[in-house]
Structures are given as structure tokens and as C-alpha cells.
Motif scaffolding. Structure first.
Motif, PDB file in Angstrom:
ATOM      1  N   SER A 111      -8.242  20.617   3.829  1.00 14.60           N
ATOM      2  CA  SER A 111      -7.055  20.835   3.002  1.00 14.60           C
ATOM      3  C   SER A 111      -7.404  20.487   1.559  1.00 14.60           C
ATOM      4  O   SER A 111      -7.982  19.430   1.294  1.00 14.60           O
ATOM      5  N   ILE A 112      -7.048  21.377   0.648  1.00 13.12           N
ATOM      6  CA  ILE A 112      -7.388  21.220  -0.769  1.00 13.12           C
ATOM      7  C   ILE A 112      -6.113  21.087  -1.593  1.00 13.12           C
ATOM      8  O   ILE A 112      -5.196  21.896  -1.476  1.00 13.12           O
ATOM      9  N   LEU A 113      -6.062  20.042  -2.430  1.00 15.64           N
ATOM     10  CA  LEU A 113      -4.991  19.871  -3.408  1.00 15.64           C
ATOM     11  C   LEU A 113      -5.576  20.203  -4.774  1.00 15.64           C
ATOM     12  O   LEU A 113      -6.611  19.657  -5.164  1.00 15.64           O
ATOM     13  N   MET A 114      -4.932  21.109  -5.480  1.00 18.47           N
ATOM     14  CA  MET A 114      -5.426  21.540  -6.794  1.00 18.47           C
ATOM     15  C   MET A 114      -4.897  20.610  -7.884  1.00 18.47           C
ATOM     16  O   MET A 114      -3.808  20.052  -7.764  1.00 18.47           O
ATOM     17  N   PHE A 125     -10.523  29.619  -8.198  1.00 13.47           N
ATOM     18  CA  PHE A 125     -10.801  28.990  -6.911  1.00 13.47           C
ATOM     19  C   PHE A 125     -10.981  30.054  -5.832  1.00 13.47           C
ATOM     20  O   PHE A 125     -11.952  30.029  -5.069  1.00 13.47           O
ATOM     21  N   GLU A 126     -10.034  30.990  -5.759  1.00 11.10           N
ATOM     22  CA  GLU A 126     -10.087  32.026  -4.725  1.00 11.10           C
ATOM     23  C   GLU A 126     -11.345  32.880  -4.864  1.00 11.10           C
ATOM     24  O   GLU A 126     -11.941  33.274  -3.864  1.00 11.10           O
ATOM     25  N   LYS A 127     -11.753  33.143  -6.075  1.00  9.85           N
ATOM     26  CA  LYS A 127     -12.975  33.932  -6.291  1.00  9.85           C
ATOM     27  C   LYS A 127     -14.201  33.144  -5.861  1.00  9.85           C
ATOM     28  O   LYS A 127     -15.117  33.685  -5.237  1.00  9.85           O
ATOM     29  N   ALA A 128     -14.237  31.858  -6.182  1.00  3.19           N
ATOM     30  CA  ALA A 128     -15.404  31.027  -5.869  1.00  3.19           C
ATOM     31  C   ALA A 128     -15.629  30.893  -4.360  1.00  3.19           C
ATOM     32  O   ALA A 128     -16.774  30.918  -3.902  1.00  3.19           O
ATOM     33  N   VAL A 129     -14.547  30.764  -3.574  1.00  2.00           N
ATOM     34  CA  VAL A 129     -14.744  30.588  -2.123  1.00  2.00           C
ATOM     35  C   VAL A 129     -15.297  31.853  -1.467  1.00  2.00           C
ATOM     36  O   VAL A 129     -15.917  31.775  -0.410  1.00  2.00           O
ATOM     37  N   VAL A 141      -1.582  27.820   1.244  1.00  2.00           N
ATOM     38  CA  VAL A 141      -0.567  27.336   2.181  1.00  2.00           C
ATOM     39  C   VAL A 141       0.572  26.615   1.470  1.00  2.00           C
ATOM     40  O   VAL A 141       0.441  26.196   0.316  1.00  2.00           O
ATOM     41  N   SER A 142       1.680  26.473   2.182  1.00  2.00           N
ATOM     42  CA  SER A 142       2.808  25.695   1.676  1.00  2.00           C
ATOM     43  C   SER A 142       2.610  24.238   2.068  1.00  2.00           C
ATOM     44  O   SER A 142       1.752  23.905   2.872  1.00  2.00           O
ATOM     45  N   GLY A 143       3.421  23.368   1.498  1.00  2.00           N
ATOM     46  CA  GLY A 143       3.332  21.949   1.825  1.00  2.00           C
ATOM     47  C   GLY A 143       2.627  21.165   0.735  1.00  2.00           C
ATOM     48  O   GLY A 143       2.481  21.623  -0.397  1.00  2.00           O
ATOM     49  N   HIS A 144       2.157  19.982   1.092  1.00  2.42           N
ATOM     50  CA  HIS A 144       1.535  19.071   0.129  1.00  2.42           C
ATOM     51  C   HIS A 144       0.248  19.651  -0.456  1.00  2.42           C
ATOM     52  O   HIS A 144      -0.021  19.524  -1.646  1.00  2.42           O
ATOM     53  N   PHE A 145      -0.567  20.278   0.395  1.00  3.03           N
ATOM     54  CA  PHE A 145      -1.833  20.844  -0.063  1.00  3.03           C
ATOM     55  C   PHE A 145      -1.647  22.298  -0.468  1.00  3.03           C
ATOM     56  O   PHE A 145      -0.671  22.945  -0.103  1.00  3.03           O
ATOM     57  N   ASP A 146      -2.614  22.813  -1.213  1.00  3.72           N
ATOM     58  CA  ASP A 146      -2.525  24.171  -1.744  1.00  3.72           C
ATOM     59  C   ASP A 146      -3.333  25.194  -0.945  1.00  3.72           C
ATOM     60  O   ASP A 146      -2.939  26.351  -0.822  1.00  3.72           O
ATOM     61  N   PHE A 147      -4.483  24.769  -0.434  1.00  3.31           N
ATOM     62  CA  PHE A 147      -5.354  25.666   0.314  1.00  3.31           C
ATOM     63  C   PHE A 147      -5.838  24.990   1.584  1.00  3.31           C
ATOM     64  O   PHE A 147      -5.981  23.765   1.631  1.00  3.31           O
ATOM     65  N   LEU A 148      -6.104  25.806   2.603  1.00  5.84           N
ATOM     66  CA  LEU A 148      -6.698  25.329   3.846  1.00  5.84           C
ATOM     67  C   LEU A 148      -7.946  26.162   4.097  1.00  5.84           C
ATOM     68  O   LEU A 148      -7.882  27.387   4.179  1.00  5.84           O
ATOM     69  N   ARG A 168     -16.169  20.052  -3.371  1.00  8.40           N
ATOM     70  CA  ARG A 168     -15.658  19.251  -4.495  1.00  8.40           C
ATOM     71  C   ARG A 168     -15.958  19.887  -5.847  1.00  8.40           C
ATOM     72  O   ARG A 168     -15.296  19.586  -6.836  1.00  8.40           O
ATOM     73  N   CYS A 169     -16.938  20.785  -5.885  1.00 10.78           N
ATOM     74  CA  CYS A 169     -17.311  21.438  -7.147  1.00 10.78           C
ATOM     75  C   CYS A 169     -16.546  22.734  -7.385  1.00 10.78           C
ATOM     76  O   CYS A 169     -16.736  23.381  -8.426  1.00 10.78           O
ATOM     77  N   LEU A 170     -15.712  23.141  -6.441  1.00 10.73           N
ATOM     78  CA  LEU A 170     -14.917  24.355  -6.634  1.00 10.73           C
ATOM     79  C   LEU A 170     -13.932  24.145  -7.782  1.00 10.73           C
ATOM     80  O   LEU A 170     -13.457  23.019  -8.001  1.00 10.73           O
ATOM     81  N   PRO A 171     -13.593  25.196  -8.506  1.00 12.25           N
ATOM     82  CA  PRO A 171     -12.683  25.058  -9.657  1.00 12.25           C
ATOM     83  C   PRO A 171     -11.342  24.443  -9.285  1.00 12.25           C
ATOM     84  O   PRO A 171     -10.686  24.893  -8.347  1.00 12.25           O
ATOM     85  N   GLY A 172     -10.963  23.386  -9.999  1.00 12.68           N
ATOM     86  CA  GLY A 172      -9.628  22.815  -9.884  1.00 12.68           C
ATOM     87  C   GLY A 172      -9.366  21.888  -8.720  1.00 12.68           C
ATOM     88  O   GLY A 172      -8.234  21.449  -8.531  1.00 12.68           O
ATOM     89  N   VAL A 173     -10.394  21.546  -7.922  1.00  7.05           N
ATOM     90  CA  VAL A 173     -10.155  20.684  -6.748  1.00  7.05           C
ATOM     91  C   VAL A 173      -9.881  19.254  -7.217  1.00  7.05           C
ATOM     92  O   VAL A 173     -10.699  18.631  -7.879  1.00  7.05           O
ATOM     93  N   LYS A 174      -8.700  18.750  -6.856  1.00 12.48           N
ATOM     94  CA  LYS A 174      -8.320  17.375  -7.188  1.00 12.48           C
ATOM     95  C   LYS A 174      -8.552  16.458  -5.996  1.00 12.48           C
ATOM     96  O   LYS A 174      -9.005  15.319  -6.147  1.00 12.48           O
TER      97      LYS A 174
END
Length: 195
Positions: A111-114, A125-129, A141-148, A168-174
Motif C-alpha cells: 500500500s502506497i501513500l503519496m 507514479f503511474e508511468k514509473a510503475v 484505491v480509495s481509503g487511507h492509501f492511494d495505490f495498491l 521507495r524511489c517511485l515519484p511521490g511515495v511518502k
């Protein structure tokens, strides 16, 4: 000529078809310029679904075998499969590979939080993955996290290295949170078809 699908729709029973011999799916193709070509397939919607169901179960069927399963002759069967491909209902054909046989023993759901929800950061982010083969799927995804993310790795140590050096090096990963699959209970890419 450039072709793209304009419309694909189910013929409703209460609708009167333009031609009584024609029913089922209507596929419109746009040609370069103002002209438009509409094709109507002479096969009821449920018969189209029979084709899709048979191919979902076994995409290696020859045209002759597929035609036998859906009670068509090979040429019309082949044309209908090509129409389903052109309409985008059939997006491709793949071989299902067992990752364990290739040495991938770990499946993780990450689970990724941006750090922000800016459009530019999300697109980056979407392009990098897309370019990382170990990331098998990515869902916004919806909820606390942004991506799964669904990620495979050879073992836990490999996953740890991969997470530090790639995720962790993907754009915007908090923040990231990982859960590991203990056992795969079900894996299916067969989409339920409407009745």
C-alpha cells in the motif's frame, strides 16, 4: 485507413432491429474523415458471450475447435472473434506462468501513500510503475492509501532490497505498508459474464 470502435452495445429485446435478420452487438467503426461505417453482427448477444466464455476458459483453442464449441462454422467464428478484438472486449491472450517455478517465492501487496495528490505526481507514479516488471499490478484505491501494488520477489531479503531501491524511489511515495501472501487461495482472470 484508421479504424476505432464507436459503439458496442447489447440489442435490447424490446428494441426493433433495423433488419429482422440482425441482432446482437452493434460495432461502429470510424474511418478517416467524416464517413462512418456501422456494422451489425447477425448473432444474438448471448452467443457472443459463448465465444468469450470459451476463449476465457481456453485461449489456445483453434478456430475450428472454438467454432465447434459455439455451433458456428470456422469462417464466421473467426470474423466474430476479430470483431470482439476490434471492439476491445478481448484485449489480448496470455500464458499463465507459475512464479514459483521461476524462483519467485514471495508475493507482497504494498500500500502506497503519496506525499500529495497533484495530478502531475499521480501521472509520474503511474508511468514509473509500468516499467518495473516485478510490480505485477497497480491499483489506484480509495481509503487511507492511494495505490495498491502486487509485487513478486525471490525471497524476503530480495523484497526488502527491491522495496528500498525501487518502490521507495517511485515519484511521490511518502509511506509504504507491505503485507505478504501466506498462500494463494484463488487466482482467476476469468471475468464473470452477464446472464
Amino acid at each position: 485507413l484508421r479504424m476505432e470502435v464507436i459503439q458496442i452495445r447489447q440489442q435490447h429485446p424490446e428494441e426493433q432491429p433495423v433488419d429482422p435478420q440482425v441482432g446482437g452487438i452493434e460495432v461502429g467503426l470510424q474511418l478517416e474523415g467524416p464517413r462512418q461505417l456501422r456494422l451489425r453482427a447477425s448473432l444474438p448477444f448471448d452467443r457472443w458471450l459463448e465465444l468469450v466464455a470459451a476463449l476465457q476458459r481456453d485461449a489456445r483453442l483453434s478456430t475450428t475447435e472454438l467454432a465447434d464449441r459455439v455451433s458456428l462454422t470456422p469462417s464466421p467464428c473467426w470474423r466474430r472473434v476479430k470483431a470482439l478484438e476490434a471492439a476491445g472486449l478481448i484485449r489480448g491472450y496470455r500464458t499463465v506462468v507459475d512464479p514459483r517455478k521461476l524462483g519467485y517465492g514471495v508475493t507482497a501487496f504494498v500500500s502506497i501513500l503519496m506525499e500529495s495528490h497533484s495530478r502531475e505526481l499521480g501521472i509520474a507514479f503511474e508511468k514509473a510503475v509500468q516499467d518495473i516488471p516485478e510490480i505485477l499490478s497497480c491499483h489506484n484505491v480509495s481509503g487511507h492509501f492511494d495505490f495498491l501494488l502486487q509485487v513478486i520477489a525471490k525471497d524476503l531479503e530480495s523484497f526488502g532490497d527491491f522495496a528500498r531501491e525501487n518502490i521507495r524511489c517511485l515519484p511521490g511515495v511518502k509511506e509504504m505498508n507491505s503485507s505478504f501472501s501466506l498462500k494463494e487461495v484463488k487466482l482467476s482472470r476469468e471475468i464473470p459474464l452477464p446472464d
